[in-house]
Write a protein that holds these residues in place. Structure first.
Motif, mmCIF file in Angstrom:
data_model
loop_
_atom_site.group_PDB
_atom_site.id
_atom_site.type_symbol
_atom_site.label_atom_id
_atom_site.label_comp_id
_atom_site.label_asym_id
_atom_site.label_seq_id
_atom_site.Cartn_x
_atom_site.Cartn_y
_atom_site.Cartn_z
ATOM 1 N N LEU A 20 -4.872 15.366 -4.948
ATOM 2 C CA LEU A 20 -4.388 16.012 -3.737
ATOM 3 C C LEU A 20 -4.571 15.116 -2.518
ATOM 4 C CD1 LEU A 20 -5.682 19.675 -4.216
ATOM 5 C CD2 LEU A 20 -3.429 18.741 -4.756
ATOM 6 N N THR A 21 -5.669 14.378 -2.473
ATOM 7 C CA THR A 21 -5.914 13.480 -1.339
ATOM 8 C C THR A 21 -4.890 12.360 -1.293
ATOM 9 O OG1 THR A 21 -8.289 13.961 -1.414
ATOM 10 C CG2 THR A 21 -7.601 11.978 -0.240
ATOM 11 N N VAL A 22 -4.608 11.768 -2.443
ATOM 12 C CA VAL A 22 -3.619 10.690 -2.486
ATOM 13 C C VAL A 22 -2.229 11.220 -2.156
ATOM 14 C CG1 VAL A 22 -2.475 9.010 -3.982
ATOM 15 C CG2 VAL A 22 -4.952 9.298 -4.108
ATOM 16 N N GLY A 23 -1.864 12.356 -2.733
ATOM 17 C CA GLY A 23 -0.563 12.946 -2.427
ATOM 18 C C GLY A 23 -0.444 13.331 -0.962
ATOM 19 N N GLY A 24 -1.525 13.882 -0.402
ATOM 20 C CA GLY A 24 -1.505 14.237 1.012
ATOM 21 C C GLY A 24 -1.392 13.026 1.911
ATOM 22 N N ALA A 25 -2.028 11.927 1.525
ATOM 23 C CA ALA A 25 -1.923 10.697 2.312
ATOM 24 C C ALA A 25 -0.491 10.169 2.312
ATOM 25 C CB ALA A 25 -2.877 9.642 1.765
ATOM 26 N N PHE A 26 0.176 10.245 1.151
ATOM 27 C CA PHE A 26 1.564 9.772 1.091
ATOM 28 C C PHE A 26 2.481 10.641 1.942
ATOM 29 C CE2 PHE A 26 5.781 9.993 -0.997
ATOM 30 C CZ PHE A 26 6.204 8.710 -0.700
ATOM 31 N N VAL A 27 2.321 11.961 1.862
ATOM 32 C CA VAL A 27 3.152 12.858 2.672
ATOM 33 C C VAL A 27 2.914 12.615 4.158
ATOM 34 C CG1 VAL A 27 3.582 15.282 3.257
ATOM 35 C CG2 VAL A 27 3.289 14.609 0.865
ATOM 36 N N SER A 28 1.674 12.288 4.535
ATOM 37 C CA SER A 28 1.371 12.076 5.952
ATOM 38 C C SER A 28 2.013 10.812 6.503
ATOM 39 C CB SER A 28 -0.148 12.000 6.150
ATOM 40 O OG SER A 28 -0.688 10.798 5.625
ATOM 41 N N PRO B 290 0.815 -1.229 0.000
ATOM 42 C CA PRO B 290 0.000 0.000 0.000
ATOM 43 C C PRO B 290 0.848 1.278 0.000
ATOM 44 C CG PRO B 290 -0.871 -1.581 1.580
ATOM 45 C CD PRO B 290 0.457 -2.112 1.127
ATOM 46 N N VAL B 291 1.984 1.249 0.701
ATOM 47 C CA VAL B 291 2.857 2.427 0.709
ATOM 48 C C VAL B 291 3.445 2.657 -0.684
ATOM 49 C CG1 VAL B 291 4.925 3.452 1.732
ATOM 50 C CG2 VAL B 291 3.389 2.075 3.151
ATOM 51 N N TYR B 292 3.822 1.556 -1.358
ATOM 52 C CA TYR B 292 4.341 1.674 -2.721
ATOM 53 C C TYR B 292 3.275 2.242 -3.651
ATOM 54 C CZ TYR B 292 5.846 0.287 -7.385
ATOM 55 O OH TYR B 292 6.168 0.294 -8.713
ATOM 56 N N TRP B 293 2.038 1.761 -3.499
ATOM 57 C CA TRP B 293 0.943 2.282 -4.329
ATOM 58 C C TRP B 293 0.746 3.770 -4.091
ATOM 59 C CZ3 TRP B 293 -3.630 4.789 -3.434
ATOM 60 C CH2 TRP B 293 -4.518 4.882 -4.509
ATOM 61 N N LEU B 294 0.813 4.190 -2.830
ATOM 62 C CA LEU B 294 0.684 5.614 -2.518
ATOM 63 C C LEU B 294 1.802 6.420 -3.168
ATOM 64 C CD1 LEU B 294 -0.338 6.081 1.237
ATOM 65 C CD2 LEU B 294 -1.548 6.900 -0.784
ATOM 66 N N GLY C 143 -6.892 6.002 -14.993
ATOM 67 C CA GLY C 143 -6.730 5.549 -16.371
ATOM 68 C C GLY C 143 -5.452 4.797 -16.650
ATOM 69 N N THR C 144 -4.585 4.595 -15.648
ATOM 70 C CA THR C 144 -3.330 3.881 -15.864
ATOM 71 C C THR C 144 -3.173 2.770 -14.821
ATOM 72 O OG1 THR C 144 -2.070 5.406 -14.451
ATOM 73 C CG2 THR C 144 -2.243 5.957 -16.789
ATOM 74 N N PHE C 145 -2.192 1.923 -15.060
ATOM 75 C CA PHE C 145 -1.905 0.819 -14.140
ATOM 76 C C PHE C 145 -1.486 1.387 -12.778
ATOM 77 C CE2 PHE C 145 1.195 -2.477 -12.598
ATOM 78 C CZ PHE C 145 0.233 -3.409 -12.256
ATOM 79 N N GLY C 146 -2.099 0.890 -11.716
ATOM 80 C CA GLY C 146 -1.927 1.483 -10.403
ATOM 81 C C GLY C 146 -0.556 1.320 -9.794
ATOM 82 N N PHE C 147 0.205 0.309 -10.235
ATOM 83 C CA PHE C 147 1.485 0.027 -9.595
ATOM 84 C C PHE C 147 2.679 0.443 -10.437
ATOM 85 C CE2 PHE C 147 -1.425 -2.795 -7.367
ATOM 86 C CZ PHE C 147 -1.045 -2.599 -6.060
ATOM 87 N N TRP C 148 2.451 1.345 -11.400
ATOM 88 C CA TRP C 148 3.596 1.861 -12.149
ATOM 89 C C TRP C 148 3.345 3.311 -12.517
ATOM 90 C CZ3 TRP C 148 8.183 0.417 -11.695
ATOM 91 C CH2 TRP C 148 9.179 0.844 -12.570
#
Length: 269
Positions: A235-243, A14-18, A31-36
């Motif tokens: 922004l939500t996904v980026g904010g979750a990763f920074v947190s 999950p951290v890698y996905w974030l 619209g793209t593959f989630g893990f790349w």
């Protein structure tokens, strides 16, 4: 080894996905593959995150640091004092107090949120920083852990020697006990920091002013508007990763204290 590998993947994927998703815009998220990666522009998106709505994310981040840092530090200090007193001082009702602490460990925080809100409303402290900070300085698990650790790591003979030398109880606690209990205190601090940092329900009940929100509540409010403003998905996904980054840094910095505490008992004088 295989079980450890599976456990590591369970927590790290999950951290890698974030991390990957934080480099994508909102359209690429779906619209793209989630893990790349797909047209990554992490610095640009980080700038968007930090400047959106006059930098409200930075305000939420600072609030989370305040709630988690101050709350965890005070909770650790109170847990150390209470655990040491329950372990090394014989007073009437000691076991009753300890049993009440154990009962507190079993009560979920969500069950206490509404009574706490009613209490804080009565004294005019709801929707303030104190409404989140004050409940955060109480850690029944920390008291329990500190008592168990004090029994095992703080010898009575050392305390008696310090008292014979003229040291007061406060000096003994500050100079000797805290140092001997440092591995347990680091554990309590980290557990409480993570708990407060990730806490969602208590701020949700206590706070209505968005300027007081921690990151968890702020990102949830963004997610609620994302259907009307697709930019908020990114922004939500980026904010979750920074947190997540402060928690990872804290774990790396503090783990050496655990190693020190675990090896102290194996060293012979």
């Amino acid at each position: 080894m295989s079980l450890l590998t599976v456990a590591a993947l369970y927590f790290l994927v999950p951290v890698y996905w974030l991390m990957v998703s934080a480099t994508k815009n909102s359209s690429d998220l779906f619209g793209t593959f989630g893990f790349w990666f797909a047209n990554p522009r992490p610095l640009e998106y980080l700038g968007d995150l930090l400047t959106y709505d006059d930098g409200i994310y930075l305000r939420w981040f600072a609030n989370s640091v305040l709630y988690a840092g101050v709350g965890a530090a005070l909770a650790t200090l109170l847990s150390a004092a209470a655990g040491y007193a329950l372990a090394k001082f014989d007073f009437r009702g000691r076991e009753t107090v300890f049993n009440v602490v154990l009962a507190g460990v079993l009560i979920p925080g969500t069950a206490l949120a509404l009574p706490l809100y009613l209490m804080f409303s009565e004294v005019g402290m709801a929707n303030t920083y104190w409404a989140v900070l004050v409940p955060s300085v109480v850690s029944p698990f920390g008291v329990y852990l500190c008592r168990i650790y004090a029994v095992a790591s703080v010898p009575d003979s050392l305390l008696e020697a310090a008292r014979i030398d003229g040291a007061g109880e406060l000096t003994i606690f500050r100079v000797l006990v805290i140092r001997l209990m440092s591995p347990a205190l680091i554990t309590v601090f980290l557990f409480q920091f993570v708990h407060i940092w990730n806490n969602f329900f208590l701020p949700l009940v206590m706070l209505s002013n968005s300027d007081l929100y921690p990151i968890t509540l702020g990102l949830t409010s963004w997610q609620g508007y994302a259907d009307r403003q697709p930019l908020l998905y990114q922004l939500t996904v980026g904010g979750a990763f920074v947190s997540v980054i402060p928690l990872m840094i804290l774990m790396v910095v503090l783990q050496r204290f655990w190693r020190t505490g675990l090896t102290e008992g194996s060293i012979k004088s």
